[in-house]
Enzyme design. Structure first.
Site, PDB file in Angstrom:
ATOM      1  N   GLU A  68       0.936  -1.146  -0.025  1.00 29.77           N
ATOM      2  CA  GLU A  68       0.178   0.155   0.094  1.00 29.77           C
ATOM      3  C   GLU A  68       0.818   1.072  -0.199  1.00 29.77           C
ATOM      4  O   GLU A  68       1.928   1.227   0.959  1.00 29.77           O
ATOM      5  CB  GLU A  68      -0.968   0.020   1.450  1.00 29.77           C
ATOM      6  N   GLY A 102       3.315   2.340  10.852  1.00 31.33           N
ATOM      7  CA  GLY A 102       3.123   1.446  12.101  1.00 31.33           C
ATOM      8  C   GLY A 102       2.880   0.154  11.880  1.00 31.33           C
ATOM      9  O   GLY A 102       3.584  -0.687  12.200  1.00 31.33           O
ATOM     10  N   ALA A 103       2.025  -0.271  10.805  1.00 24.55           N
ATOM     11  CA  ALA A 103       1.732  -1.414  10.417  1.00 24.55           C
ATOM     12  C   ALA A 103       0.925  -1.700   9.056  1.00 24.55           C
ATOM     13  O   ALA A 103       0.470  -0.745   8.697  1.00 24.55           O
ATOM     14  CB  ALA A 103       0.654  -2.287  11.515  1.00 24.55           C
ATOM     15  N   GLU A 143      -5.406  -2.631  12.829  1.00 27.59           N
ATOM     16  CA  GLU A 143      -5.093  -3.712  11.676  1.00 27.59           C
ATOM     17  C   GLU A 143      -6.316  -4.772  11.545  1.00 27.59           C
ATOM     18  O   GLU A 143      -6.581  -5.014  10.289  1.00 27.59           O
ATOM     19  CB  GLU A 143      -3.721  -4.081  11.392  1.00 27.59           C
ATOM     20  N   HIS A 186      -9.440  -3.395   9.880  1.00 29.38           N
ATOM     21  CA  HIS A 186      -9.328  -3.132   8.699  1.00 29.38           C
ATOM     22  C   HIS A 186      -9.834  -4.616   7.903  1.00 29.38           C
ATOM     23  O   HIS A 186     -10.285  -4.307   6.758  1.00 29.38           O
ATOM     24  CB  HIS A 186      -7.835  -2.835   8.401  1.00 29.38           C
TER      25      HIS A 186
HETATM   26  N1  B3K Z   1      -2.962   1.120   5.725  1.00 29.60           N
HETATM   27  C1  B3K Z   1      -1.827   1.060   6.306  1.00 29.60           C
HETATM   28  C2  B3K Z   1      -0.719   2.443   5.752  1.00 29.60           C
HETATM   29  C3  B3K Z   1      -0.290   2.500   4.420  1.00 29.60           C
HETATM   30  C4  B3K Z   1       0.612   3.671   4.037  1.00 29.60           C
HETATM   31  C5  B3K Z   1       1.175   3.335   2.943  1.00 29.60           C
HETATM   32  N2  B3K Z   1       2.221   4.718   2.829  1.00 29.60           N
HETATM   33  C6  B3K Z   1      -1.627   1.308   7.626  1.00 29.60           C
HETATM   34  C7  B3K Z   1      -2.988   1.390   8.379  1.00 29.60           C
HETATM   35  O1  B3K Z   1      -3.399   2.680   8.370  1.00 29.60           O
HETATM   36  O2  B3K Z   1      -3.579   0.798   8.987  1.00 29.60           O
HETATM   37 ZN    ZN Z   2      -5.380   2.092   8.668  1.00 31.71          ZN
END
Ligand code: B3K
Ligand code: ZN
Length: 880
Positions: A129, A269-270, A306, A309
């Site tokens: 991502e 972070g993750a 996470e 998500h």
């Molecule tokens: N979705 C990822 C972030 C990705 C960042 C890319 N530059 C982590 C998060 O927000 O959960």
């Molecule tokens: Zn996120």
């Protein structure tokens, strides 16, 4: 690196993909320097696409092509063209499915940008991502192309005994030359940004979770051997998050396996990759002696984020990257609710609002301001911002406030039910909220498109004869880039009234008797009348911070002190204390500017005195009530930021309070000080927060008694919270044992990277006079490494973002230093480099001298050749 004119991508130009990828088979022959990727894409024309033309454009960057075939027939040079970002195949079948087979090579070791496939210590891992998949192989790298993935990894068995990818493991075996293979299949179609692979020498900590429907899920956390003893908290957090999402949203996990891998080198972070989260070690590893209470809380929060998500992001994903807040704002809101439930809603809300007001409001007031759904970008990685995340979460919270908890939940249910398996938009989210509740939210939608922090200007008038309170609220919003004029927003304003004895006052509005209410502000100016008030009430406005706005409401210090004592709304009670101190500090700053001697208003001393002598059940909350507003929050309230005066005035308040209330601080410290380890219940955490807040005041005394107390805590601490709290006050004082404590700490923890990050950050954010020299020396320290983002953030990030006095030193050395580091990072890791530039974006807020110096460094950056898109976008927009 940047070509001559970086392209801007616009939301208004969105069109559906011309082709779809129904399935992909990926084979990785893994090696640190020569990884070969074979991909087989089963594709077809997208019936939804209106585009004419028979060519196919795939995205791909920094890839070495070995071969390409269409339906098994090799393509020759004339059949396709490759440029820096794409491969165009001249002609593909339009009426039937077809297969593109590609073989290409990549070099993970050379990938210091940490995007795509890269090497972290000795393990291989991916970050896709937003657009990292195109650095692995040619593909349709956009979130609205959802594909079923089957992935086979082969690698040397000794170097890479563990081979992981998304979904379920469907096979494995040995190969010649000490190599082996493992195959994975993900039954859920997903965009390629959720693809992941990991290969390395990893230990697995495992557990299981039984879902609400009785399915057993295997939970696995993979770490390097020396970290196996620091996974228990992460595992418990994962189970807590899974249970919470079932209880609060009725959402259950879908695969049979949930894996988390912790890596040392990570840009953020993750990452929520389907079934295989990759985490920065910072948000996994914790042991009572290595991690602070806040670390423990952040780990649970990020693990939750996470995990959440999986529904808000993976099962229902974004149509395009402009919709990022659809998954991020919503998921941040969910993780905030989760942490609040797990800890204290009162404390969590204050922490979140504090961060929002200090950092997001600054972004919203800067040249980088953008709506939570941006309309244009050069580099999407630059839009993983506080605005998209934190303000995005506030917008979701306002929906919940407007619809009520039940209505909001109905809206969420409908959203997930309607859009499971789809890539959708913010509009779809609001539509679901409307449909589930039979309401109309057209004006509310402006929160998605309008940037800037609204200001509410409030005036009130009490009519004793009529026993009425008249309240008038005007809303306005300062102009932001490309948005000179703003339309009124739909703003929920929660409020309550207090009677003279501090109890809630009952009032009548719209014929109804109540003690609190949520007003719907929709006009530029609106008035409200509260009836049946026999005496003049005190207004408690914007309870719980019900909207992300600035309040412009004149209040006397007496009124604030009264609210600080009595407000039943925990947020507003804290806020009253903050505003009391803010007003006092601004008075002192004025005195400083006028060369007048400083005096602390007795009201402040009295307010803190009674606080220190009051009963408290939530000790963490009590500690927050004692904490003075941050220097950066104060800076945000000034027209021309004067970092030195802010620091001086705030220190004066703190020191004066310490002298005036020394006995109270000592007493409260001693009541709550215990020498303990491994206790993380609310009480233990609260005790540590409260006593360490007292310690921080006592350190202002710079007395031999306070020095002794602090040193004893440092030396005897059996938990990282206490050890760090003591070291932090030592570093920010003239404590005679400073050098030896820093040295001892380093010797004790040199094997623990995350603790050494704290050691760097503490020194970089110190207010003591020689800090800049220390920072320069630390850049040469053997433990410093420009290729490790956590280290860069700890040293360069802390100095430029958490040390206003030294970063903004009048001679401009701080700015020059930062620009030097940005340019060095630009070639290594553009994402980290561009994060660092943002400290210069607010240059217009400083005095003329500093403005010039900051601008010079921004110009120097923009003029540099070979600037990454990431840095170019931030630096050029800052100057615009
Ligand atoms: N979705 C990822 C972030 C990705 C960042 C890319 N530059 C982590 C998060 O927000 O959960
Ligand atoms: Zn996120």
């Amino acid at each position: 690196m940047r070509d001559a004119t970086p392209q801007t991508v616009y939301l208004k130009d969105y069109t559906p993909p011309e082709y779809l990828i129904d399935s992909v088979e990926l084979d990785f022959d893994l090696d640190a320097q020569h990884t070969q990727v074979n991909s087989r894409l089963t594709m077809r024309r997208n019936p939804e696409s209106a585009a004419a033309g028979v060519s196919l454009v795939l995205t791909g960057e920094e890839l070495e092509l070995i071969s390409i075939q269409l339906d098994g027939n090799p393509l020759t040079e004339s059949d396709f063209t490759i440029n820096l970002e794409t491969m165009t195949i001249q002609q593909v079948p339009q009426q039937r499915a077809f297969v593109i087979s590609i073989e290409n090579r990549i070099n993970p070791k050379a990938n210091t940008a940490l995007e795509g496939l890269y090497l972290s210590s000795s393990m291989l891992c991916t970050q896709c991502e937003a657009q990292g998949f195109r650095k692995i192989t040619w593909f349709l790298d956009r979130p609205d192309v959802m594909t079923r993935f089957k992935t086979t990894l082969s690698a040397d068995k000794t170097q890479y005994p563990v081979l992981l990818s998304n979904g379920n493991k469907i096979g494995h075996g040995d190969l010649a030359n000490n190599r082996h293979w493992v195959s994975w299949e993900d039954p859920f179609a997903k965009p390629c940004y959720l693809f992941a692979l990991v290969a390395g020498q990893l230990e697995c900590v495992s557990d299981s979770f039984t879902t609400m429907s009785g399915r057993e899920i295997a939970l696995e956390i993979f770490v390097e051997q020396h970290n196996v003893d620091k996974c228990a908290h992460a595992m418990q957090s994962l189970k807590n998050a899974m249970r919470w999402d079932e209880d609060s949203y009725g959402l259950e996990y879908d695969l049979d396996l949930y894996m988390i891998v912790a890596v040392d080198h990570f840009n953020m972070g993750a990452m929520e990759n389907k079934g295989l989260n990759v985490f920065n070690t910072k948000f996994v590893l914790a042991r009572p002696d290595t991690a602070t209470d806040s670390d423990y809380e952040h780990i649970e929060g990020v693990i939750g984020h996470e995990y959440f998500h999986n529904w808000s992001g993976n099962r229902v994903t974004c149509r395009d990257w402009f919709q990022l807040s659809l998954k991020e704002g919503f998921t941040v809101f969910r993780d905030q609710q989760f942490t609040g439930d797990r800890t204290s809603q009162a404390v969590k809300r204050i922490q979140d609002v504090n961060a929002l007001r200090t950092r997001q409001f600054a972004e919203d007031a800067s040249p980088l301001a953008h709506p939570i759904r941006p309309e244009a970008y050069i580099e999407i990685n630059n839009f993983y911002t506080l605005t998209v995340y934190e303000k995005g979460a506030e917008v979701v919270r306002m929906l919940q406030t407007l619809l009520g908890a039940e209505g909001f939940r109905k809206g969420c249910d409908l959203y997930f039910q309607r859009h499971d398996g789809q890539a959708v938009t913010c509009e779809d989210f609001v539509n679901a909220m409307e449909a589930a509740n039979g309401v109309e939210l057209s004006q509310f939608r402006r929160w998605y498109s309008q940037a800037g922090t609204p200001v509410l200007t409030v005036s009130q008038h009490y009519d004793a004869d009529a026993q009425q309170l008249h309240l008038t609220i005007q809303q306005s919003c300062p102009p932001t880039p490309h948005q000179p004029d703003k339309a009124p927003l739909h703003i929920p304003v929660k409020l309550g009234l207090l009677a003279a004895d501090g109890s809630p006052a009952t009032f009548v509005i719209n014929g109804q008797q109540q003690t609190d209410i949520t007003l719907n502000l929709t006009e530029a100016e609106q008035s409200f009348v509260f009836d049946e008030l026999a005496e003049k009430p005190v207004l408690s406005l914007l309870r719980g911070f019900s909207a992300p706005v600035n309040l412009n409401m004149p209040r006397s210090l007496e009124e604030l002190a009264f609210l600080f004592k009595h407000d039943s709304d925990t947020f507003n009670r804290w806020e009253a204390g903050q505003q009391l101190v803010v007003q006092v500090i601004f008075g002192l700053i004025e005195d400083l500017h006028n060369h007048l001697p400083l005096h602390l208003n007795a009201l402040v001393v009295e307010a803190f005195h009674s606080l220190l002598n009051a009963e408290a059940d939530d000790l963490s909350y009590q500690a927050l009530l004692l904490t003075l507003p941050d220097e950066s929050y104060l800076a945000g309230q000034m027209t021309v930021i004067d970092v030195d005066a802010i620091h001086h005035a705030r220190e004066f308040v703190k020191t004066t309070l310490a002298h005036a209330l020394e006995d109270d601080f000592n007493r409260v410290y001693l009541i709550h000080h215990r020498d303990e380890s491994g206790k993380f219940d609310a009480d233990a955490i609260g005790r540590r927060r409260l006593k360490n807040a007292c310690l921080s005041y006592l350190s202002q005394l710079e007395s031999s008694d306070s020095y002794t107390l602090i040193l004893a805590q440092f030396e005897q601490a059996h938990n990282m919270t206490d050890q760090m709290a003591a070291l932090s006050v030592i570093v920010n004082s003239q404590h005679p044992a400073k050098a030896s404590c820093l040295d001892k700490f380093y010797q004790q923890w040199q094997q623990e990277a995350l603790v050494i990050d704290k050691w760097f950050a503490l020194q970089a954010s110190s207010y003591m006079p020689n800090t800049f020299a220390t920072v320069q020396a630390l850049m040469q320290h053997p433990a410093f490494d420009m290729k490790t983002p956590n280290r860069v953030r700890a040293l360069i990030g802390a100095f430029s973002q958490a040390n206003p006095v030294h970063f903004h030193a009048k001679d401009g050395e701080g700015y020059r230093f930062l620009a030097d580091q940005v340019l060095a990072l630009n070639t290594l890791n553009p994402q980290i480099a561009s994060r660092m530039v943002t400290s210069l974006a607010q240059w217009r807020r400083y005095d003329k001298g500093r403005q010039k110096l900051m601008k010079q460094q921004l110009q120097r950056i923009v003029m540099t050749e070979q600037l990454s898109k990431d840095v170019y976008e931030i630096a050029s927009k800052s100057l615009a």
